[in-house]
Design a protein around this motif. Structure first.
Motif, PDB file in Angstrom:
ATOM      1  N   VAL A  50       6.722  28.446  -8.244  1.00 41.80           N
ATOM      2  CA  VAL A  50       6.643  29.034  -6.911  1.00 41.80           C
ATOM      3  C   VAL A  50       7.695  28.407  -5.997  1.00 41.80           C
ATOM      4  O   VAL A  50       7.731  27.183  -5.819  1.00 41.80           O
ATOM      5  N   VAL A  51       8.540  29.259  -5.431  1.00 44.65           N
ATOM      6  CA  VAL A  51       9.465  28.858  -4.370  1.00 44.65           C
ATOM      7  C   VAL A  51       8.867  29.347  -3.062  1.00 44.65           C
ATOM      8  O   VAL A  51       8.651  30.547  -2.890  1.00 44.65           O
ATOM      9  N   TYR A  52       8.580  28.426  -2.148  1.00 38.93           N
ATOM     10  CA  TYR A  52       8.090  28.854  -0.828  1.00 38.93           C
ATOM     11  C   TYR A  52       9.237  28.760   0.169  1.00 38.93           C
ATOM     12  O   TYR A  52       9.852  27.709   0.315  1.00 38.93           O
ATOM     13  N   HIS A  53       9.537  29.863   0.838  1.00 36.86           N
ATOM     14  CA  HIS A  53      10.629  29.892   1.819  1.00 36.86           C
ATOM     15  C   HIS A  53      10.044  29.588   3.196  1.00 36.86           C
ATOM     16  O   HIS A  53       9.276  30.381   3.739  1.00 36.86           O
ATOM     17  N   ALA A  54      10.410  28.447   3.728  1.00 35.31           N
ATOM     18  CA  ALA A  54       9.842  27.973   4.997  1.00 35.31           C
ATOM     19  C   ALA A  54      10.685  28.486   6.157  1.00 35.31           C
ATOM     20  O   ALA A  54      11.527  27.783   6.719  1.00 35.31           O
ATOM     21  N   HIS A  55      10.439  29.730   6.529  1.00 35.71           N
ATOM     22  CA  HIS A  55      11.137  30.323   7.676  1.00 35.71           C
ATOM     23  C   HIS A  55      10.567  29.815   8.992  1.00 35.71           C
ATOM     24  O   HIS A  55      11.268  29.757   9.998  1.00 35.71           O
ATOM     25  N   SER A  56       9.290  29.503   8.998  1.00 33.24           N
ATOM     26  CA  SER A  56       8.588  29.221  10.254  1.00 33.24           C
ATOM     27  C   SER A  56       8.143  27.773  10.322  1.00 33.24           C
ATOM     28  O   SER A  56       7.874  27.130   9.303  1.00 33.24           O
ATOM     29  N   THR A  57       8.066  27.272  11.549  1.00 32.38           N
ATOM     30  CA  THR A  57       7.550  25.927  11.800  1.00 32.38           C
ATOM     31  C   THR A  57       6.620  25.979  13.007  1.00 32.38           C
ATOM     32  O   THR A  57       6.603  26.964  13.757  1.00 32.38           O
ATOM     33  N   GLU A  58       5.873  24.908  13.187  1.00 37.14           N
ATOM     34  CA  GLU A  58       5.029  24.828  14.388  1.00 37.14           C
ATOM     35  C   GLU A  58       5.884  24.909  15.640  1.00 37.14           C
ATOM     36  O   GLU A  58       5.511  25.555  16.629  1.00 37.14           O
ATOM     37  N   GLU A  59       7.070  24.288  15.572  1.00 36.08           N
ATOM     38  CA  GLU A  59       7.939  24.227  16.750  1.00 36.08           C
ATOM     39  C   GLU A  59       8.420  25.609  17.180  1.00 36.08           C
ATOM     40  O   GLU A  59       8.486  25.912  18.373  1.00 36.08           O
ATOM     41  N   ASP A  60       8.779  26.465  16.217  1.00 37.44           N
ATOM     42  CA  ASP A  60       9.304  27.768  16.637  1.00 37.44           C
ATOM     43  C   ASP A  60       8.201  28.808  16.834  1.00 37.44           C
ATOM     44  O   ASP A  60       8.489  29.952  17.198  1.00 37.44           O
ATOM     45  N   PHE A  61       6.952  28.398  16.624  1.00 41.36           N
ATOM     46  CA  PHE A  61       5.825  29.268  16.969  1.00 41.36           C
ATOM     47  C   PHE A  61       5.475  29.140  18.452  1.00 41.36           C
ATOM     48  O   PHE A  61       4.969  30.078  19.063  1.00 41.36           O
ATOM     49  N   ARG A  62       5.767  27.983  19.029  1.00 40.14           N
ATOM     50  CA  ARG A  62       5.443  27.751  20.438  1.00 40.14           C
ATOM     51  C   ARG A  62       6.262  28.675  21.348  1.00 40.14           C
ATOM     52  O   ARG A  62       7.344  29.125  20.989  1.00 40.14           O
ATOM     53  N   ASN A  63       5.728  28.929  22.529  1.00 36.62           N
ATOM     54  CA  ASN A  63       6.427  29.732  23.539  1.00 36.62           C
ATOM     55  C   ASN A  63       6.841  31.102  23.009  1.00 36.62           C
ATOM     56  O   ASN A  63       7.957  31.570  23.248  1.00 36.62           O
ATOM     57  N   SER A  64       5.922  31.718  22.269  1.00 38.32           N
ATOM     58  CA  SER A  64       6.203  33.054  21.736  1.00 38.32           C
ATOM     59  C   SER A  64       5.098  34.020  22.149  1.00 38.32           C
ATOM     60  O   SER A  64       5.178  34.626  23.217  1.00 38.32           O
ATOM     61  N   PHE A  65       4.050  34.143  21.343  1.00 41.17           N
ATOM     62  CA  PHE A  65       2.985  35.100  21.611  1.00 41.17           C
ATOM     63  C   PHE A  65       1.961  34.545  22.613  1.00 41.17           C
ATOM     64  O   PHE A  65       1.952  33.339  22.915  1.00 41.17           O
ATOM     65  N   ILE A  66       1.092  35.402  23.087  1.00 39.88           N
ATOM     66  CA  ILE A  66      -0.009  34.955  23.943  1.00 39.88           C
ATOM     67  C   ILE A  66      -0.834  33.915  23.191  1.00 39.88           C
ATOM     68  O   ILE A  66      -1.252  34.133  22.057  1.00 39.88           O
ATOM     69  N   GLY A  67      -1.037  32.756  23.833  1.00 40.08           N
ATOM     70  CA  GLY A  67      -1.845  31.704  23.230  1.00 40.08           C
ATOM     71  C   GLY A  67      -1.146  30.884  22.166  1.00 40.08           C
ATOM     72  O   GLY A  67      -1.768  30.027  21.535  1.00 40.08           O
TER      73      GLY A  67
END
Length: 333
Positions: free
Chosen positions: A70-87
């Motif tokens: 399994v290769v997991y592609h880590a596109h997302s992080t906690e840091e780039d989730f902030r200041n995006s969607f409601i909540g």
């Protein structure tokens, strides 16, 4: 060797960076002659997974049961989730823990930059992590007078009218608030932000910015593909990307590949490959963004644009394909 490129909810993510990543991965594997499928019911040798939903976890479990790497592609992080969607800021710590739980399932991780690799290491992840750019289709973004004319005609731009563009979802993280503030300082310049997202998912402040809290010289035409956006990349006078957090920024690569004047926020993700005054300009706040933008709009920056293109060329789709091929072969060995 046959690879399953798994992207959950492809239609929903089509307009996002991860949606672009799917198209780039397919092209990269085609460039190096690796067979792939996007159907988890097909036979395959390696799972290369890119998304984070419940179906994604199920596909990983199936691969594990079958003894497939399994290769997991880590596109997302906690840091780039902030200041995006409601909540998103309240949910970010929980989202981060959820991502860690998924990423631990990979035999190896791929992430776009050394910066995002360091974030993953800071999460305590110990498996091999390979920084591999999302890549760029260089030929798609070559300056083309026909496309540029279509862009200018679509927006009714005068022959001498200056125009600054950006591309991204409607997020504070992407710097949409600073984009309109910079535009307000330049009333004689047109500012166009390409992109869209469901208004129900974003904070009221951002909805107000897009709907009416912006100067008259700012436009939000939505998500546009094809000749118009490609003509915009090369035909605009500058690409302004005030994003506060990225794991790479595919749109930056697209602008660089278009020989465009590029102005970004000075954030760690660009360290080591984007250099202020060499292949881009960097700024920290509205005042410095405005100052740097004036330089881009009033001086000849040909050497910087050529250096920017050379940076994009190092991340071309065939080169990404070679890197992916090496990672896959190491897993099968």
């Amino acid at each position: 060797m046959k690879v399953l490129l798994y992207f959950e909810a492809q239609k929903l993510i089509a307009q996002s960076g991860i949606g672009n990543a799917l198209r780039h991965q397919m092209a990269a594997l085609e460039a190096v002659g690796i067979e792939y499928t996007t159907n988890p019911k097909d036979d395959y040798d390696i799972l290369h997974i890119n998304t984070y939903g419940l179906n994604s976890r199920h596909v990983v479990a199936q691969a594990r049961k079958a003894g497939k790497p399994v290769v997991y592609h880590a596109h997302s992080t906690e840091e780039d989730f902030r200041n995006s969607f409601i909540g998103s800021n309240q949910l970010a710590p929980f989202y981060g823990k959820y991502l860690i739980g998924l990423y631990k399932l990979g035999d190896v991780l791929i992430t776009p930059t050394p910066y995002s690799k360091q974030l993953l290491r800071n999460y305590g992840l110990t498996q091999p992590i390979y920084p591999v750019s999302n890549g760029i289709k260089l030929s798609k973004y070559q300056p083309n007078p026909v496309k540029e004319d279509k862009f200018r005609e679509y927006f009714h731009l005068g022959s001498k009218e200056k125009v600054v563009i950006s591309v991204g979802l409607f997020f504070i993280r992407k710097g949409i608030d600073d984009f309109v503030k910079i535009a307000a300082l330049n009333p004689d310049v047109r500012f166009i932000w390409f992109g869209h997202i469901n208004f129900a998912t974003i904070p009221a402040k951002v909805r107000r910015i897009v709907k009416h809290d912006h100067p008259a010289n700012v436009e939000f035409p939505g998500y546009i593909t094809g000749d118009i956006i490609e003509g915009a990349y090369s035909g605009a006078d500058a690409f302004l990307f005030p994003s506060r957090e990225e794991t790479e920024g595919i749109v930056v690569l697209e602008a660089l590949a278009s020989y465009q004047n590029v102005l970004v926020r000075d954030i760690p993700v660009y360290d080591g490959w984007l250099e202020d005054g060499v292949n881009v300009l960097k700024a920290q706040d509205v005042t410095s963004f405005n100052s740097k933008l004036q330089k881009l709009l009033t001086t000849d920056n040909q050497a910087m644009r050529e250096a920017g293109y050379a940076t994009a060329a190092k991340r071309s789709i065939p080169q990404v394909g070679q890197q992916l091929k090496a990672i896959y072969e190491s897993l099968l060995q």
